[in-house]
Design a protein around this motif. Structure first.
Motif, PDB file in Angstrom:
ATOM      1  N   UNK A 147       0.820  -1.261  -0.061  1.00 18.40           N
ATOM      2  CA  UNK A 147      -0.029  -0.006  -0.074  1.00 18.40           C
ATOM      3  C   UNK A 147       1.033   1.204  -0.083  1.00 18.40           C
ATOM      4  N   UNK A 148       0.599   2.029  -1.037  1.00 20.90           N
ATOM      5  CA  UNK A 148       1.090   3.385  -0.986  1.00 20.90           C
ATOM      6  C   UNK A 148       1.000   4.262   0.350  1.00 20.90           C
ATOM      7  N   UNK A 149       1.908   4.943   0.959  1.00 20.87           N
ATOM      8  CA  UNK A 149       1.618   5.566   1.951  1.00 20.87           C
ATOM      9  C   UNK A 149       0.561   6.690   1.895  1.00 20.87           C
ATOM     10  N   UNK A 150      -0.397   7.017   2.662  1.00 15.39           N
ATOM     11  CA  UNK A 150      -1.321   8.048   2.330  1.00 15.39           C
ATOM     12  C   UNK A 150      -2.107   8.632   3.491  1.00 15.39           C
ATOM     13  N   UNK A 151      -2.738   9.454   3.425  1.00 18.77           N
ATOM     14  CA  UNK A 151      -3.466  10.327   4.534  1.00 18.77           C
ATOM     15  C   UNK A 151      -4.863  10.424   4.169  1.00 18.77           C
ATOM     16  N   UNK A 164      -0.235  14.701  -3.880  1.00 13.91           N
ATOM     17  CA  UNK A 164       0.940  13.852  -3.278  1.00 13.91           C
ATOM     18  C   UNK A 164       1.907  15.028  -2.407  1.00 13.91           C
ATOM     19  N   UNK A 165       2.117  14.516  -1.237  1.00 18.78           N
ATOM     20  CA  UNK A 165       2.695  15.542  -0.360  1.00 18.78           C
ATOM     21  C   UNK A 165       3.972  14.906   0.421  1.00 18.78           C
ATOM     22  N   UNK A 166       4.656  15.756   1.009  1.00 19.98           N
ATOM     23  CA  UNK A 166       5.768  15.142   1.913  1.00 19.98           C
ATOM     24  C   UNK A 166       5.357  15.444   3.277  1.00 19.98           C
ATOM     25  N   UNK A 172       3.403  10.838  -0.347  1.00 14.54           N
ATOM     26  CA  UNK A 172       2.209  10.539   0.557  1.00 14.54           C
ATOM     27  C   UNK A 172       0.812  11.059  -0.295  1.00 14.54           C
ATOM     28  N   UNK A 173       0.080  10.041  -0.615  1.00 12.46           N
ATOM     29  CA  UNK A 173      -1.058  10.576  -1.323  1.00 12.46           C
ATOM     30  C   UNK A 173      -2.081  11.018  -0.406  1.00 12.46           C
TER      31      UNK A 173
END
Length: 192
Positions: free
Chosen positions: A119-123, A140-142, A157-158
């Motif tokens: 899984x792509x890291x996400x918020x 997409x952020x830091x 981070x998506x």
């Protein structure tokens, strides 16, 4: 509101369709809630399966509920490599052309020709959270994370925005171990 959000570790788990659930656990099977998760309506189940790859398998992998429209297995990169599966880094639900495996339950087996991802890291954010943080769906952020002795800035981070979400970032166990994540960990969006 604070610009911080909780950073949670998402361990290996499986999402199943009703059809797969009945093959694995018997006709008419339903998921048994063990505990609620941070995202509204999501829960860890008592039911567990074995995830079988070409090299070996992972026993007692949790199923998360409720049932889904597609089967999906979320592993860390270390887990996937250890059992011989080439699992791409993807957002949840994006399983086309992803890794294959077999799921084994007490009543049967399900062969997945695709569905295994890292899984792509996400918020997860509500629309109000996204507005407060100055982001929108799919941005997409830091993210800056201050852990004791292992501070980190995580890229790629998506942002996932929905009124059905609760504010929380999800990373896998490889990422959590790399930064010495602990309960109560928080992060903030980093702007250079």
């Amino acid at each position: 509101m604070s610009a911080e959000f909780i950073v949670e570790t998402s361990a290996r788990h499986v999402h199943v369709t009703q059809e797969a659930l009945e093959v694995l656990f018997g006709k008419g099977a339903t998921l048994t809630k063990k505990k609620d998760l941070s995202q509204p309506g999501q829960f860890a189940c008592e039911e567990r399966v074995e995830v079988v790859g070409p090299k070996k398998s992972l026993a007692n992998v949790s199923i998360l509920g409720p049932v889904r429209s597609a089967n999906q297995v979320e592993l860390s990169a270390t887990d996937a490599r250890s059992i011989g599966i080439a699992a791409p880094i993807r957002e949840s639900g994006d399983v086309a052309g992803s890794g294959a495996c077999k799921l084994v339950g007490p009543c049967g087996e399900v062969e997945l020709s695709e569905g295994v991802i890292v899984a792509k890291r996400h918020i997860h954010l509500t629309p109000a959270d996204a507005e407060e943080l100055g982001v929108k769906d799919k941005d997409v952020v830091w993210v800056k994370i201050d852990t004791d002795g292992r501070k980190a800035i995580l890229g790629d981070v998506v942002c996932r925005v929905s009124d059905k979400f609760a504010r929380a970032m999800h990373i896998d166990t490889d990422e959590a171990n790399a930064i010495s994540a602990c309960p109560g960990l928080t992060g903030t969006i980093y702007k250079a």
